[in-house]
Design a protein around this motif. Structure first.
Motif, PDB file in Angstrom:
ATOM      1  N   SER A   1      42.771  62.384 -14.112  1.00 44.24           N
ATOM      2  CA  SER A   1      42.914  62.543 -15.555  1.00 44.24           C
ATOM      3  C   SER A   1      43.986  61.613 -16.116  1.00 44.24           C
ATOM      4  O   SER A   1      44.185  61.548 -17.331  1.00 44.24           O
ATOM      5  N   SER A   2      44.676  60.890 -15.247  1.00 48.73           N
ATOM      6  CA  SER A   2      45.715  59.969 -15.705  1.00 48.73           C
ATOM      7  C   SER A   2      45.089  58.785 -16.420  1.00 48.73           C
ATOM      8  O   SER A   2      44.064  58.247 -15.970  1.00 48.73           O
TER       9      SER A   2
ATOM     10  N   PHE B   1      44.614  64.924  -4.264  1.00 52.57           N
ATOM     11  CA  PHE B   1      44.796  65.673  -5.507  1.00 52.57           C
ATOM     12  C   PHE B   1      46.262  66.056  -5.694  1.00 52.57           C
ATOM     13  O   PHE B   1      46.800  65.984  -6.813  1.00 52.57           O
ATOM     14  N   TYR B   2      46.913  66.442  -4.613  1.00 50.06           N
ATOM     15  CA  TYR B   2      48.335  66.785  -4.666  1.00 50.06           C
ATOM     16  C   TYR B   2      49.161  65.576  -5.102  1.00 50.06           C
ATOM     17  O   TYR B   2      50.090  65.693  -5.914  1.00 50.06           O
ATOM     18  N   CYS B   3      48.811  64.416  -4.579  1.00 43.40           N
ATOM     19  CA  CYS B   3      49.522  63.191  -4.955  1.00 43.40           C
ATOM     20  C   CYS B   3      49.314  62.860  -6.438  1.00 43.40           C
ATOM     21  O   CYS B   3      50.260  62.491  -7.144  1.00 43.40           O
ATOM     22  N   MET B   4      48.085  62.996  -6.911  1.00 39.01           N
ATOM     23  CA  MET B   4      47.792  62.737  -8.318  1.00 39.01           C
ATOM     24  C   MET B   4      48.586  63.675  -9.216  1.00 39.01           C
ATOM     25  O   MET B   4      49.144  63.264 -10.244  1.00 39.01           O
ATOM     26  N   SER B   5      48.633  64.946  -8.829  1.00 39.27           N
ATOM     27  CA  SER B   5      49.358  65.938  -9.624  1.00 39.27           C
ATOM     28  C   SER B   5      50.856  65.657  -9.618  1.00 39.27           C
ATOM     29  O   SER B   5      51.532  65.832 -10.636  1.00 39.27           O
ATOM     30  N   THR B   6      51.370  65.218  -8.476  1.00 39.07           N
ATOM     31  CA  THR B   6      52.799  64.945  -8.362  1.00 39.07           C
ATOM     32  C   THR B   6      53.201  63.713  -9.167  1.00 39.07           C
ATOM     33  O   THR B   6      54.231  63.715  -9.848  1.00 39.07           O
ATOM     34  N   LEU B   7      52.402  62.663  -9.105  1.00 35.98           N
ATOM     35  CA  LEU B   7      52.721  61.431  -9.832  1.00 35.98           C
ATOM     36  C   LEU B   7      52.439  61.550 -11.326  1.00 35.98           C
ATOM     37  O   LEU B   7      53.083  60.885 -12.141  1.00 35.98           O
ATOM     38  N   GLY B   8      51.472  62.383 -11.700  1.00 35.93           N
ATOM     39  CA  GLY B   8      51.147  62.555 -13.114  1.00 35.93           C
ATOM     40  C   GLY B   8      50.732  61.255 -13.767  1.00 35.93           C
ATOM     41  O   GLY B   8      49.841  60.554 -13.295  1.00 35.93           O
TER      42      GLY B   8
ATOM     43  N   PHE C   1      52.029  58.460 -13.758  1.00 34.54           N
ATOM     44  CA  PHE C   1      52.297  57.243 -12.987  1.00 34.54           C
ATOM     45  C   PHE C   1      51.203  56.948 -11.963  1.00 34.54           C
ATOM     46  O   PHE C   1      51.238  55.928 -11.297  1.00 34.54           O
ATOM     47  N   TRP C   2      50.254  57.857 -11.831  1.00 38.64           N
ATOM     48  CA  TRP C   2      49.158  57.632 -10.879  1.00 38.64           C
ATOM     49  C   TRP C   2      48.204  56.563 -11.412  1.00 38.64           C
ATOM     50  O   TRP C   2      47.901  56.506 -12.610  1.00 38.64           O
ATOM     51  N   SER C   3      47.705  55.725 -10.514  1.00 43.20           N
ATOM     52  CA  SER C   3      46.724  54.708 -10.903  1.00 43.20           C
ATOM     53  C   SER C   3      45.989  54.225  -9.667  1.00 43.20           C
ATOM     54  O   SER C   3      46.576  54.118  -8.582  1.00 43.20           O
ATOM     55  N   PHE C   4      44.688  53.949  -9.820  1.00 45.30           N
ATOM     56  CA  PHE C   4      43.931  53.368  -8.719  1.00 45.30           C
ATOM     57  C   PHE C   4      44.270  51.891  -8.561  1.00 45.30           C
ATOM     58  O   PHE C   4      44.137  51.331  -7.484  1.00 45.30           O
ATOM     59  N   GLN C   5      44.682  51.244  -9.656  1.00 44.36           N
ATOM     60  CA  GLN C   5      45.051  49.833  -9.622  1.00 44.36           C
ATOM     61  C   GLN C   5      46.548  49.692  -9.339  1.00 44.36           C
ATOM     62  O   GLN C   5      47.341  50.562  -9.698  1.00 44.36           O
ATOM     63  N   LEU C   6      46.895  48.589  -8.682  1.00 42.92           N
ATOM     64  CA  LEU C   6      48.311  48.284  -8.497  1.00 42.92           C
ATOM     65  C   LEU C   6      48.932  48.043  -9.870  1.00 42.92           C
ATOM     66  O   LEU C   6      48.469  47.190 -10.630  1.00 42.92           O
ATOM     67  N   SER C   7      49.981  48.801 -10.191  1.00 44.62           N
ATOM     68  CA  SER C   7      50.582  48.674 -11.520  1.00 44.62           C
ATOM     69  C   SER C   7      51.990  49.232 -11.518  1.00 44.62           C
ATOM     70  O   SER C   7      52.353  50.056 -10.676  1.00 44.62           O
ATOM     71  N   ILE C   8      52.780  48.747 -12.444  1.00 44.63           N
ATOM     72  CA  ILE C   8      54.098  49.299 -12.728  1.00 44.63           C
ATOM     73  C   ILE C   8      54.059  49.762 -14.174  1.00 44.63           C
ATOM     74  O   ILE C   8      53.939  48.949 -15.090  1.00 44.63           O
TER      75      ILE C   8
END
Length: 220
Positions: A23-24, A99-106, A108-115
């Protein structure tokens, strides 16, 4: 009865779906980094099916009632083996970890390399155990899928579905994609480490000193 395999197969399919659903919001063009060779290779392989396989060319009989019954009957003679259970568990756990990682990063999560803008280093949850737990989940799922569907005695081999030329090609492409996913999961964390080290500096170095392993505690 081997039809009991169906709930396990559904559970693993849900695990894979969760891994690739977020959902990010995607990063903006300014936040995206230049794709690496690994990222470009994986993206290209993942798009092979969509680009080169026309759904209209799928043999109509594949979805016929008689063929469906035959495929279900083929499950009856295939027992639930320890290998099947272990692979299914790996796929489900991998999905839950992702899913835990996605929830933790909120955000900041992305499938693409990004800052991201106002990006901050997340060190809690699974990121307090290893530095790249999302890739750990992807590795678990990829290995689980390859072994569960590719090993002798699996439904893919015993059902006869591989006798259909289209399905054989599809299975080969799928195997290549998940093999590449294993390679990416092992190699890309090192690239992300360098990116985060440049972006976060001393904060990242202190975290890396505390969380020494990239994927598996005590191993890598």
């Amino acid at each position: 009865m081997s039809l009991l395999k169906i709930p396990f197969l559904v559970a693993s399919a849900i695990g894979v779906q969760i891994s690739f659903t977020t959902s990010s919001p995607p990063p903006s063009s300014e936040e995206k980094l230049k794709p690496t060779i690994l990222e470009s290779s994986f993206s290209s392989a993942a798009n092979i099916i969509a680009m080169h396989i026309d759904p209209s060319k799928i043999p109509g009989g594949i979805y016929g009632a008689r063929e469906a019954v035959q495929l279900l009957r083929s499950l009856h003679s295939m027992p639930i083996t320890p290998t099947f259970l272990a692979c299914n568990l790996a796929i489900v756990i991998g999905g839950m970890l992702r899913f835990y990682c996605m929830s933790t990063l909120g955000k900041f999560w992305s499938f693409q390399l990004s800052i991201r803008k106002e990006h901050k280093l997340v060190t809690n949850g699974p990121y307090s155990v290893v530095r790249h737990p999302s890739y750990t989940g992807c590795l678990l799922q990829s290995v689980g899928i390859i072994v569960m569907y590719g090993s002798p005695g699996s439904w893919m081999w015993q059902s006869g579905i591989l006798q259909v030329p289209f399905m054989t090609a599809l299975a080969v492409v799928g195997c290549l994609i998940y093999t590449l996913a294993v390679w990416v999961s092992i190699n890309r964390p090192a690239i992300e480490d360098k990116i985060m080290q440049r972006a976060m500096g001393e904060e990242w170095e202190n975290w890396a000193e505390k969380v020494k392993y990239r994927l598996l505690p005590g191993v890598y």
